[in-house]
Design an enzyme around this catalytic site. Structure first.
Site, mmCIF file in Angstrom:
data_model
loop_
_atom_site.group_PDB
_atom_site.id
_atom_site.type_symbol
_atom_site.label_atom_id
_atom_site.label_comp_id
_atom_site.label_asym_id
_atom_site.label_seq_id
_atom_site.Cartn_x
_atom_site.Cartn_y
_atom_site.Cartn_z
ATOM 1 N N GLY A 56 0.806 -1.294 0.059
ATOM 2 C CA GLY A 56 -0.124 -0.152 0.061
ATOM 3 C C GLY A 56 0.805 1.270 0.149
ATOM 4 O O GLY A 56 1.923 1.108 0.476
ATOM 5 N N CYS A 83 5.278 -6.235 1.837
ATOM 6 C CA CYS A 83 5.447 -4.720 1.816
ATOM 7 C C CYS A 83 4.816 -3.922 3.059
ATOM 8 O O CYS A 83 4.987 -4.278 4.389
ATOM 9 C CB CYS A 83 5.305 -3.961 0.579
ATOM 10 S SG CYS A 83 6.131 -2.497 0.471
ATOM 11 N N TYR A 84 3.800 -3.072 2.578
ATOM 12 C CA TYR A 84 3.012 -2.310 3.588
ATOM 13 C C TYR A 84 2.398 -3.448 4.615
ATOM 14 O O TYR A 84 2.274 -3.363 5.705
ATOM 15 C CB TYR A 84 1.811 -1.570 2.967
ATOM 16 C CG TYR A 84 1.021 -0.870 3.977
ATOM 17 C CD1 TYR A 84 1.358 0.336 4.620
ATOM 18 C CD2 TYR A 84 -0.274 -1.375 4.041
ATOM 19 C CE1 TYR A 84 0.544 0.922 5.192
ATOM 20 C CE2 TYR A 84 -1.108 -0.911 5.094
ATOM 21 C CZ TYR A 84 -0.759 0.625 5.584
ATOM 22 O OH TYR A 84 -1.680 1.110 6.624
ATOM 23 N N HIS A 170 8.946 -7.444 -2.740
ATOM 24 C CA HIS A 170 7.568 -7.999 -3.453
ATOM 25 C C HIS A 170 7.933 -8.998 -4.409
ATOM 26 O O HIS A 170 8.541 -9.004 -5.412
ATOM 27 C CB HIS A 170 7.365 -6.612 -4.409
ATOM 28 C CG HIS A 170 6.764 -5.574 -3.780
ATOM 29 N ND1 HIS A 170 5.497 -5.455 -3.910
ATOM 30 C CD2 HIS A 170 7.472 -4.328 -3.285
ATOM 31 C CE1 HIS A 170 5.277 -4.093 -3.033
ATOM 32 N NE2 HIS A 170 6.404 -3.557 -2.841
ATOM 33 N N GLU A 172 5.859 -10.650 -6.110
ATOM 34 C CA GLU A 172 5.224 -10.680 -7.322
ATOM 35 C C GLU A 172 5.704 -10.114 -8.520
ATOM 36 O O GLU A 172 5.359 -10.425 -9.720
ATOM 37 C CB GLU A 172 3.898 -10.039 -6.976
ATOM 38 C CG GLU A 172 3.793 -8.749 -6.695
ATOM 39 C CD GLU A 172 3.953 -8.114 -5.269
ATOM 40 O OE1 GLU A 172 4.616 -8.985 -4.644
ATOM 41 O OE2 GLU A 172 3.919 -6.974 -5.101
ATOM 42 N N SER A 224 -14.505 -5.229 -31.825
ATOM 43 C CA SER A 224 -13.625 -4.471 -32.699
ATOM 44 C C SER A 224 -13.099 -5.633 -33.480
ATOM 45 O O SER A 224 -12.196 -5.331 -34.581
ATOM 46 C CB SER A 224 -12.846 -3.729 -31.806
ATOM 47 O OG SER A 224 -11.953 -4.645 -31.283
ATOM 48 N N GLY A 225 -13.035 -6.893 -33.195
ATOM 49 C CA GLY A 225 -12.031 -7.923 -33.939
ATOM 50 C C GLY A 225 -10.752 -8.024 -33.059
ATOM 51 O O GLY A 225 -10.115 -9.058 -33.258
ATOM 52 N N GLY A 226 -10.489 -7.398 -31.997
ATOM 53 C CA GLY A 226 -9.450 -7.267 -31.083
ATOM 54 C C GLY A 226 -9.667 -8.340 -30.193
ATOM 55 O O GLY A 226 -10.775 -8.924 -29.754
ATOM 56 N N VAL A 227 -8.365 -8.878 -29.623
ATOM 57 C CA VAL A 227 -8.444 -9.983 -28.599
ATOM 58 C C VAL A 227 -9.573 -9.751 -27.641
ATOM 59 O O VAL A 227 -10.370 -10.574 -27.344
ATOM 60 C CB VAL A 227 -6.970 -10.224 -28.021
ATOM 61 C CG1 VAL A 227 -6.986 -11.387 -27.017
ATOM 62 C CG2 VAL A 227 -6.144 -9.918 -28.920
ATOM 63 N N ASP A 228 -9.367 -8.526 -26.887
ATOM 64 C CA ASP A 228 -10.135 -8.344 -25.555
ATOM 65 C C ASP A 228 -11.682 -8.243 -25.885
ATOM 66 O O ASP A 228 -12.415 -9.020 -25.141
ATOM 67 C CB ASP A 228 -9.765 -7.106 -24.904
ATOM 68 C CG ASP A 228 -8.205 -7.054 -24.798
ATOM 69 O OD1 ASP A 228 -7.784 -7.973 -24.605
ATOM 70 O OD2 ASP A 228 -7.663 -5.900 -24.659
ATOM 71 N N SER A 229 -12.215 -7.482 -26.882
ATOM 72 C CA SER A 229 -13.653 -7.383 -27.055
ATOM 73 C C SER A 229 -14.124 -8.745 -27.705
ATOM 74 O O SER A 229 -15.186 -9.166 -27.191
ATOM 75 C CB SER A 229 -14.066 -6.182 -28.014
ATOM 76 O OG SER A 229 -13.744 -6.565 -29.386
ATOM 77 N N SER A 230 -13.366 -9.444 -28.287
ATOM 78 C CA SER A 230 -13.671 -10.931 -28.836
ATOM 79 C C SER A 230 -13.997 -11.846 -27.815
ATOM 80 O O SER A 230 -14.954 -12.488 -27.705
ATOM 81 C CB SER A 230 -12.615 -11.567 -29.765
ATOM 82 O OG SER A 230 -12.552 -10.556 -30.820
ATOM 83 N N LYS A 368 -2.998 -9.607 -20.495
ATOM 84 C CA LYS A 368 -3.307 -9.988 -21.609
ATOM 85 C C LYS A 368 -3.011 -11.025 -22.011
ATOM 86 O O LYS A 368 -3.765 -12.136 -22.687
ATOM 87 C CB LYS A 368 -2.193 -8.776 -22.583
ATOM 88 C CG LYS A 368 -2.648 -8.973 -23.990
ATOM 89 C CD LYS A 368 -3.634 -8.098 -24.351
ATOM 90 C CE LYS A 368 -3.912 -7.898 -25.528
ATOM 91 N NZ LYS A 368 -4.886 -6.694 -25.952
#
Ligand code: XMP
Length: 512
Positions: A56, A83-84, A170, A172, A224-230, A368
C-alpha cells in the site's frame, strides 16, 4: 464454504494487488481480491486457505492508513504480508516500524534463512525487488527475522506456530528472482493448496456468474475484432446466447480481409447475433482533406460512437453493455485508495444516448496473456486470439496525410504481404508488432524502361513487452529484401520500401 481452494488477497491500496493475484493464478490456485475492510466473520465463512496482505502507498502510522483487523490472526488461516502488509502485521502484533534515512528501491541483494518454510529450495542469497522507506525495526513477540538486506534488518519475518509470514520485498514482481518459488512455498507448503485450478475453471465460473447476474436480460457489445472484445463477447455469449447482440462497426480502416474474417468467426463459428455495419464511405467522407493526426483520431472516435448509438437504438431496449476492459485498462483498484497510475479507456468513451443499467466486464482482472489463454479455452481461432495490437483509428494513422480509398487499398496490400512473409518465416510471435505505413512521400523510380513517380512504403517492426518502450526488430536482410521485392512487384503505385530503425523513445511505434 467455497467449492475450490481459494486464497484471499486483502487490498490495502497497493499497485501490485492484481499482480499478486496473477502470480497466485499462475500457481493454479484460485484467488479473490477484496477490500481490507472485509470482516473476519465473512472471511472465516468463505473458508479461505490463506490470506495475503497486499502492499500500500501509506506509512502505517499516518492518520488515514488502512488498518488491519487483529481478529484475522485468530482465524487459524495462514497469513502472508507483503511490503505495507508486512509492516502492518508488525505494528498490529506489537512490533515497531521506523522511517529509515535510506530508501531501498529496486533490485536489492538479500540473505535468506534457509530453514524457513517460505525459502525452501532457493538458496541463501538472492535478489529481491524493494520499494520502501519505512522498515520493521522491532519484531513482534514470538517472531524471528528470516531474511536481511544491507539496510533492512527484517526483510522477512515469521511466527511459525501462528503461520504468519511477512516479506518487506515484493515476490510478485519479476525482478525478485525467486519470487514465484517463495509464493509457491507459501501456497503449497504453508497453506496446503493442491494447485488444481486452471483457466478453464475461470471460464466456467465466469459463465455461471454472468448467467446469474443477467438472467433473461439483454446485453450489447461493441466488437472490434481485437482480442479483448472478442474474448469478452464469447464468454457472455456462452452464458446468455442470443440475448447478446454484438455490433461490429467496420470503419473500413481495418487490415486486408479483416472485417470479413471477424464476421465469419462470430457469425458462423459462434452463431452470434451480430450486426456488421459497413461504414467505410461514412468514415472516408468525414476524413476527407483531414491531415492532422489528432484530428483524425478525434473524428474516428466520435464517428464510431455515433454509428454505434444509431445501431443500438434500432435494437430497442438493452439492459447491459459488455466491454473488453482488461486489468491494465483499469484506472484504480477496488478500494479507491491506490494511486492513479494511468487513465485508459477501451472504447474511447461510452455512448451517451443509450441507457444501460450496468456494464459487464468479464476480463477486468486479467492480464493480456491470460485473456489469450481464456480465448483459446473458448475455442476462438488463433487469428483473433494471437492478433497483434491494432490501434482503434486503424490504418488512418498509418497513412500519413490525407486518407483516400486508393491509398487505403495500396496500404492494405503492402501490409498483407509484409505480414504473410513474417508468418512464413515463423517470426509472428517473436516480433510484437509489425505493419506497413504509407508515407506521404512520392519519389522517382524506374520500372521496365519507364520512369515511375510513386509512393514510398515504410515497414515498422518492434520488439517490446509493454508497448511503452520498444526496440526496432533486427529482421534478417534476406527476408527484408524478399518483402521489399514482393511489395514493389505486386502492389501498384509503390516503387520504394524503407525499414524504420528507430526505437521508442524517441519515435513512437505508430507513425501518427
Ligand atoms: P505508440 O504509437 O504510442 O503506440 O508508440 C503504442 C501502442 O498503442 C497502440 N495505439 C493505439 N491503440 N488506440 C488504440 O487502441 C489508439 O488510438 C492507439 N494509438 C496507438 C499502438 O498500435 C501500439 O501498440
Amino acid at each position: 464454504m467455497m467449492k475450490n481452494e481459494a486464497i484471499l488477497i486483502l487490498d490495502f491500496g497497493g499497485q501490485y494487488s492484481q499482480l499478486i493475484a496473477r502470480r497466485v493464478r499462475d500457481c493454479n490456485v484460485y484467488c479473490e481480491i477484496k477490500s481490507y475492510k472485509m470482516s473476519a466473520e465473512e472471511i472465516q465463512k468463505r473458508g479461505y486457505k490463506g490470506i495475503i496482505f497486499s502492499g500500500g502507498p501509506n506509512s502505517v502510522y499516518s492518520n488515514n492508513a488502512p488498518k488491519c483487523n487483529a481478529e484475522l490472526f485468530n482465524l487459524n488461516i495462514p497469513i502472508l504480508g507483503i511490503c505495507y502488509g508486512a509492516q502492518l502485521i508488525a505494528v498490529t502484533l506489537g512490533g515497531k516500524v521506523d522511517n529509515s534515512q535510506v530508501k531501498e528501491y529496486g533490485n536489492t541483494s538479500v540473505t535468506y534463512n534457509g530453514d524457513s518454510l517460505l525459502f525452501q529450495g532457493i538458496g541463501t542469497v538472492g535478489v529481491t525487488w524493494m520499494s520502501h522507506t519505512d522498515y520493521i525495526s522491532a519484531l513482534p513477540d514470538g517472531f524471528i527475522a528470516t531474511a536481511t538486506t544491507e539496510n533492512c534488518p527484517v526483510a522477512a519475518m515469521e511466527h511459525i506456530e501462528k503461520k504468519v509470514f511477512a516479506l518487506q520485498f515484493h515476490p510478485e514482481v519479476e525482478h525478485s528472482i525467486a519470487g514465484n518459488h517463495i509464493l509457491k512455498n507459501y501456497l503449497y507448503q504453508v497453506c496446503g493448496c493442491k494447485g488444481n485450478w486452471k483457466m478453464d475453471s475461470f471460464v466456467k465460473e465466469s459463465i455461471e456468474s454472468i448467467k446469474k447476474q443477467i438472467g433473461n436480460k439483454k446485453v450489447l457489445c461493441a466488437l472490434s475484432g481485437g482480442v479483448d472484445s472478442s474474448v469478452a463477447a464469447c464468454i457472455v455469449h456462452r452464458a446468455i446466447g442470443k440475448n447478446l447482440t454484438c455490433i461490429f462497426v467496420d470503419h473500413g480502416l481495418l487490415r486486408k480481409n479483416e472485417g470479413d474474417d471477424v464476421e465469419r468467426v462470430f457469425r458462423e463459428q459462434f452463431d452470434m447475433n451480430l450486426i456488421r455495419v459497413n461504414a467505410q464511405e461514412r468514415f472516408l467522407s468525414k476524413l476527407k482533406d483531414v491531415t492532422d493526426p489528432e484530428t483524425k483520431r478525434k473524428i474516428i472516435g466520435e464517428e464510431f460512437i455515433r454509428v454505434f448509438e444509431e445501431e443500438a437504438k434500432k435494437i430497442g431496449h438493452v439492459d447491459y453493455l459488455c466491454q473488453g476492459t482488461i486489468y491494465p485498462d483499469v484506472v484504480e483498484s477496488g478500494i479507491g485508495d491506490s494511486a492513479v497510475i494511468k487513465s485508459h479507456h477501451n472504447v474511447g468513451g461510452l455512448p451517451k444516448d443509450v441507457n444501460f443499467s450496468g456494464i459487464i466486464e468479464p476480463l477486468r482482472d486479467l492480464f493480456k496473456d491470460e485473456v489469450r489463454k481464456v480465448g483459446t479455452e473458448l475455442g476462438i481461432p488463433g487469428i483473433l486470439v494471437w492478433r497483434q495490437p491494432f490501434p482503434g483509428p486503424g490504418l488512418a494513422i498509418r497513412i500519413l496525410g490525407e486518407i483516400t480509398k486508393e491509398k487505403l487499398d495500396i496500404l492494405k496490400d503492402a501490409d498483407a504481404i509484409f505480414r504473410e512473409e513474417i508468418i512464413n518465416a515463423g517470426l509472428e510471435r517473436d516480433i510484437n508488432q509489425y505493419f506497413a505505413v504509407l508515407t506521404g512521400i512520392k519519389s522517382v523510380g524506374v520500372m521496365g524502361d519507364f520512369r515511375t513517380y510513386d509512393y514510398t512504403v515504410a515497414l515498422r517492426a518492434v520488439s517490446t513487452t509493454d508497448f511503452m518502450t520498444a526496440d526496432w526488430a533486427r529482421i534478417d536482410y534476406e527476408l527484408l529484401g524478399k518483402i521489399s521485392s514482393r511489395i514493389v512487384n505486386e502492389v501498384k503505385h509503390v516503387n520504394r520500401i524503407v525499414y524504420d530503425i528507430t526505437s521508442k523513445p524517441p519515435a513512437t511505434i505508430e507513425f501518427e
